[in-house]
Design an enzyme around this catalytic site. Structure first.
Site, mmCIF file in Angstrom:
data_model
loop_
_atom_site.group_PDB
_atom_site.id
_atom_site.type_symbol
_atom_site.label_atom_id
_atom_site.label_comp_id
_atom_site.label_asym_id
_atom_site.label_seq_id
_atom_site.Cartn_x
_atom_site.Cartn_y
_atom_site.Cartn_z
ATOM 1 C CE LYS A 16 53.309 -18.187 11.334
ATOM 2 N NZ LYS A 16 53.163 -18.552 12.742
ATOM 3 C CB SER A 17 54.742 -8.924 9.933
ATOM 4 O OG SER A 17 54.140 -9.454 8.777
ATOM 5 C CE LYS A 66 47.796 -7.955 1.599
ATOM 6 N NZ LYS A 66 48.277 -9.200 0.986
ATOM 7 C CG ASP A 102 51.553 -10.271 -1.053
ATOM 8 O OD1 ASP A 102 52.286 -10.389 -0.047
ATOM 9 O OD2 ASP A 102 50.377 -9.888 -0.993
ATOM 10 C CB ALA A 128 40.325 -14.618 -9.879
ATOM 11 N N GLY A 238 52.736 -21.686 2.019
ATOM 12 C CA GLY A 238 53.142 -20.337 1.635
ATOM 13 C C GLY A 238 53.985 -19.596 2.658
HETATM 14 P P1 NDP Z 1 40.186 -13.269 -1.364
HETATM 15 O O1 NDP Z 1 39.043 -13.344 -0.411
HETATM 16 O O2 NDP Z 1 40.507 -11.989 -2.019
HETATM 17 O O3 NDP Z 1 39.942 -14.340 -2.549
HETATM 18 C C1 NDP Z 1 39.480 -15.627 -2.256
HETATM 19 C C2 NDP Z 1 39.622 -16.525 -3.483
HETATM 20 O O4 NDP Z 1 39.313 -17.863 -3.074
HETATM 21 C C3 NDP Z 1 38.659 -16.189 -4.629
HETATM 22 O O5 NDP Z 1 39.274 -16.514 -5.846
HETATM 23 C C4 NDP Z 1 37.475 -17.132 -4.331
HETATM 24 O O6 NDP Z 1 36.700 -17.448 -5.461
HETATM 25 C C5 NDP Z 1 38.221 -18.356 -3.870
HETATM 26 N N1 NDP Z 1 37.408 -19.249 -3.025
HETATM 27 C C6 NDP Z 1 36.937 -19.004 -1.785
HETATM 28 N N2 NDP Z 1 36.261 -20.077 -1.324
HETATM 29 C C7 NDP Z 1 36.301 -21.023 -2.301
HETATM 30 C C8 NDP Z 1 35.775 -22.343 -2.421
HETATM 31 N N3 NDP Z 1 35.078 -22.912 -1.434
HETATM 32 N N4 NDP Z 1 36.035 -23.031 -3.553
HETATM 33 C C9 NDP Z 1 36.752 -22.469 -4.555
HETATM 34 N N5 NDP Z 1 37.268 -21.211 -4.513
HETATM 35 C C10 NDP Z 1 37.040 -20.498 -3.386
HETATM 36 O O7 NDP Z 1 41.432 -13.865 -0.545
HETATM 37 P P2 NDP Z 1 42.976 -13.557 -0.843
HETATM 38 O O8 NDP Z 1 43.164 -13.640 -2.303
HETATM 39 O O9 NDP Z 1 43.387 -12.327 -0.137
HETATM 40 O O10 NDP Z 1 43.734 -14.756 -0.078
HETATM 41 C C11 NDP Z 1 43.773 -16.072 -0.633
HETATM 42 C C12 NDP Z 1 44.748 -16.939 0.161
HETATM 43 O O11 NDP Z 1 46.081 -16.505 -0.022
HETATM 44 C C13 NDP Z 1 44.511 -16.966 1.661
HETATM 45 O O12 NDP Z 1 44.611 -18.315 2.097
HETATM 46 C C14 NDP Z 1 45.648 -16.143 2.229
HETATM 47 O O13 NDP Z 1 46.009 -16.550 3.530
HETATM 48 C C15 NDP Z 1 46.740 -16.457 1.234
HETATM 49 N N6 NDP Z 1 47.802 -15.426 1.182
HETATM 50 C C16 NDP Z 1 49.066 -15.808 1.521
HETATM 51 C C17 NDP Z 1 50.103 -14.889 1.476
HETATM 52 C C18 NDP Z 1 51.489 -15.318 1.864
HETATM 53 O O14 NDP Z 1 52.356 -14.453 2.032
HETATM 54 N N7 NDP Z 1 51.767 -16.606 1.970
HETATM 55 C C19 NDP Z 1 49.883 -13.491 1.081
HETATM 56 C C20 NDP Z 1 48.509 -13.198 0.705
HETATM 57 C C21 NDP Z 1 47.512 -14.153 0.780
HETATM 58 P P3 NDP Z 1 35.470 -16.493 -5.933
HETATM 59 O O15 NDP Z 1 36.088 -15.364 -6.673
HETATM 60 O O16 NDP Z 1 34.634 -17.375 -6.770
HETATM 61 O O17 NDP Z 1 34.775 -16.051 -4.665
#
Ligand code: NDP
Length: 270
Positions: A16-17, A66, A102, A128, A238
């Site tokens: 959407k940017s 990133k 962010d 995390a 978000g």
């Molecule tokens: P990452 O892949 O870096 O991290 C994923 C995270 O989700 C980890 O903490 C992981 O845990 C956890 N996770 C994944 N599956 C499960 C599950 N089934 N149960 C519990 N925990 C789970 O993703 P990002 O951090 O980059 O993105 C996370 C979210 O943030 C996305 O939905 C993204 O769209 C959103 N986002 C929104 C933004 C905005 O501007 N609104 C900007 C950036 C991101 P573990 O470490 O144990 O694997």
């Protein structure tokens, strides 16, 4: 003269940017172009350098680049350094400057749009990964009384908290810690909103008047549905964070902060 910007990612067609930045430019009467660029891990650096050679002024960076953008930056802002991830590149005569907007996008959405002051609040940050890392320092700088990070893999949450625990009231652990107290703000920074996987944080998490903040956007996620079930009054996705991080990127590049609300309304109306 038209200034050129872009967002780079893979996939990128859904971004959407371009819409958001075109709306900011219209709002402020700025002359700019903003494209969406597809890259692969192999072509990322070449695409960025070609964009610079063609006169590009700045770039937003989305998944999965990133960390590549971090590595490409000659200089980093404090928040990009803290996040160890870059979502905004500025191409200056001194070289490539990396920043991360962010966290500001999230904090401004919570405080300015939703109207909840984070100072003194008890905050639960779930996840995390990259998104949690990106928002942690700006959240702590907003002055919560307590910030607990919980993650499916608790060691990742602890590693995040360890970086800041001497300066800020931040703790970390596994999901079982979340159920032991009430929170004023619960932020879902996991990717469960993208996959519809359930997120079992337990009952009794929310203090009266609390906010449930889902970082992903565009639909009702299991986290949002669970917050509804628990009677949480304030629940948001978000999208405001997305527009807010774009606004902060725009400010870095162009020196003026656009008004987020009309653009957010426009996006919500589709
Ligand atoms: P990452 O892949 O870096 O991290 C994923 C995270 O989700 C980890 O903490 C992981 O845990 C956890 N996770 C994944 N599956 C499960 C599950 N089934 N149960 C519990 N925990 C789970 O993703 P990002 O951090 O980059 O993105 C996370 C979210 O943030 C996305 O939905 C993204 O769209 C959103 N986002 C929104 C933004 C905005 O501007 N609104 C900007 C950036 C991101 P573990 O470490 O144990 O694997």
């Amino acid at each position: 003269m038209t200034d050129h910007y872009a967002v780079i990612g893979n996939p990128i067609a859904q971004s959407k940017s371009p819409l958001i930045h075109a709306a900011f430019a219209r709002q402020l009467g700025h002359d700019l172009s903003y494209d969406a660029l597809l890259a692969t891990p192999e072509t990322f650096e070449t695409v960025v350098r070609q964009f610079i050679a063609d006169g590009g002024c700045g770039m937003n960076v989305t998944a999965p680049f990133k960390l590549d953008a971090l590595a490409l930056s000659g200089r980093l802002s404090e928040r990009a350094q803290a996040a160890q991830a870059v979502n905004t590149l500025s191409f200056t005569p001194e070289g490539i400057v990396g920043d991360n907007t962010d966290g500001v996008g999230l904090v401004n959405d919570i405080q300015d749009r939703i109207g909840l002051r984070l100072a003194g609040c008890r905050v639960l940050l779930v996840g995390a990964g990259g998104a949690a890392r990106g928002v942690l320092l700006p959240l702590l700088q907003a002055g919560p009384a307590d910030l607990l990070i919980v993650n499916r893999s608790p060691q990742k949450a602890r590693a995040l908290a360890d970086n800041w625990a001497t300066r800020y009231p931040v703790r970390a652990g596994g999901f079982e810690l979340a159920g032991k107290q009430h929170f004023d703000v619960v932020i879902n920074a996991t990717s469960t909103g993208l996959s519809d996987a359930p997120l079992n944080l337990g009952d009794g998490l929310y203090a009266p008047g609390a906010l449930a903040y889902e970082m992903s956007y565009g639909r009702q996620t299991p986290f949002m549905q669970e917050a509804h079930r628990q009677g949480v009054a304030r629940i948001t996705d978000g999208l405001g964070m997305l527009v807010g991080q774009a606004a902060e990127s725009f400010r870095l590049w162009r020196g003026v902060l656009p008004d987020v609300l009309p653009v957010l309304q426009q996006l919500r109306q589709g």
